[in-house]
Motif scaffolding. Structure first.
Motif: not given
Length: 496
Positions: A456-465, A469-471, A477-491
């Protein structure tokens, strides 16, 4: 006579006050090449010592905004070793100096005292290595040479000074010195290297320490001719990459991989912090890109960051994005890089000796436990991996694993890597819709599949310049700590 020890302490204390006013401690930046006993990199400067390339850069940038006393102090700290008593930081030669020059570079050294090299042969060797560095970085990779300093140092050739830096934990540093006339962000500079790189002080063969330090520090001098105010992670990561390009067999920079995004994918690509050293370890990002697109890619990024004349003058991430848009694009490339680091031996020429990416979550699924849900938070330009393994009772080619991803809208990528029992890997992109949702089904037969890894990758390049900071762009960064959810199901295929 040199400056007395109490005077040096006073200078260091006053400098600490200057840098504190700028928002950082005196040892906020380091160019490290050696390990401390705890296993982490030792900084190139000892505590309380002002010298490191980026610390000197920060002082140079700040000098026009300082009061008369502080400005005078900074000017003194930036003095050349041949300025003698006018260099109160401790590098001023305490006697006469000589120089040995080639066509483009002059190496200056003390005749006697602690800063004097043990042999004239070492001076010649240093000049020869620096000439090879110039050939590689300027003539070979076609970077613009450092701006001329006029007649500083005696003539317009680039000046390098030798001094006994090892007793302070320093390998070398470069100092921007004067702005190029008519340019706001290009400066001439000079460098200081250790006078012998003795194995006793540096723990490696002297010639190897010389080669990687000369390549790294001279590249900083080149960078100062493009934009001395460029983002620190770009300055350091590309300078560490060029060590590999110039002195491939030394492998000194390999020690930093465990601090960067190869081993720790959850760290932002543009991270710069004294206590994490990711900016050194992220030389691997440039190694990955140049393996894909050729050595000219790093130069292309610096051409986008260039501020001279009518050049774009973009901040680091914008410069990088502009270049990668001509290829696969930054989001897809960053995701491929994160996946590649799961198995460096399959991607990099020397990857068999590299650490592999850390997997954050692992789950084992079977007939009784057929699903698992993982929630992770990911910062900008960072990634995380979660893995699922089948048990023995999932035997047969009818078993499948459905991976469902819920990610931020338009600022995320996901890949599924199937690691087979024979070591082969297949990589599959998860197509995310506009809401960030997507799913993929892959085989999950325990006879054939060892595990399935979801990247899972957060590809955001949005900043308040310009937030201090040292970024990238000094931004928040405007989109840090972004939430991702993965559900794996055996079928089981027979039931569908």
């Amino acid at each position: 006579m040199g400056v007395s020890f109490p005077a040096r302490v006073a200078v260091a204390c006053l400098l600490a006050g200057v840098l504190t006013a700028l928002g950082g401690p005196a040892d906020a930046h380091s160019d490290a090449h050696s390990d401390d006993p705890s296993g982490g990199p030792r900084e190139r400067h000892a505590a309380g010592t002002p010298y490191s390339t980026l610390a000197m850069r920060d002082l140079f940038v700040a000098r026009p905004t300082l009061g008369p006393l502080e400005s005078m102090l900074v000017s003194a700290l930036m003095a050349r070793p041949t300025d003698g008593n006018q260099d109160p930081g401790g590098d001023g030669y305490r006697g006469p100096a000589r120089k040995l020059c080639g066509q483009r570079i002059c190496v200056h050294h003390a005749v006697r005292g602690a800063d004097a090299p043990s042999t004239r042969r070492w001076v010649r060797r240093t000049l020869r290595v620096l000439g090879n560095v110039w050939d590689h970085e300027v003539d070979g990779l076609r970077f613009r040479p450092p701006p001329s300093d006029g007649r500083r140092g005696g003539d317009d050739r680039f000046d390098v000074y030798l001094a006994d830096l090892g007793d302070r934990g320093l390998f070398g540093y470069c100092t921007p010195e004067r702005r190029v006339r008519g340019e706001r962000r290009a400066a001439s500079s000079y460098c200081v290297l250790d006078d012998d790189f003795s194995r006793q002080q540096f723990g490696a063969r002297p010639i190897e320490s010389l080669r990687v330090t000369a390549a790294h520090e001279f590249f900083h001098a080149i960078q100062f001719g493009y934009d001395f105010r460029e983002d620190p992670w770009l300055l350091e990561s590309t300078a560490t990459w060029i060590e590999e390009a110039f002195a491939d067999r030394v492998d000194d920079n390999r020690r930093y991989l465990r601090f960067g995004t190869v081993r720790r994918p959850g760290i932002a690509l543009d991270d710069f912090a004294n206590d994490r050293y990711a900016h050194y370890g992220n030389w691997a990002w440039w190694e990955y890109l140049t393996d894909q697109y050729g050595d000219g890619l790093v130069r292309s990024v610096w051409n986008q960051a260039d501020t001279v004349g009518d050049a774009p003058g973009r901040s680091s991430v914008k410069a990088m994005k502009a270049v990668l848009d001509r290829h696969a694009g930054l989001p897809r490339t960053l995701t491929s890089y994160a996946v590649a680091n799961l198995s460096p031996a399959d991607t990099y020429a020397e990857g068999g000796r590299w650490p592999a990416a850390r997997v954050d979550r692992r789950a084992t699924l079977d007939r009784s436990r057929r699903s698992a849900t993982d929630r992770v938070r990911i910062d900008h330009l960072a990634a995380r991996h979660v893995a699922y393994a089948p048990t023995r009772d999932l035997r047969g080619d009818r078993w499948r694993l459905r991976v469902s991803v819920d990610a931020p809208r338009r600022r995320a990528e996901a890949r599924v890597v199937v690691v087979r029992t024979d070591g082969r890997r297949t990589r599959n992109a998860v197509r995310l819709d506009r809401r960030g949702d997507g799913s993929l089904t892959v085989g999950f037969d325990t006879r054939d599949v060892a595990r399935v890894v979801v990247t899972l990758v957060n590809t955001s390049t949005r900043y308040r310049c310009h937030e201090g900071t040292l970024f990238a762009c000094g931004g928040e960064p405007r989109d840090d700590d972004a939430r991702f959810r993965v559900r794996a199901t055996v079928i089981h295929r027979s039931s569908h």
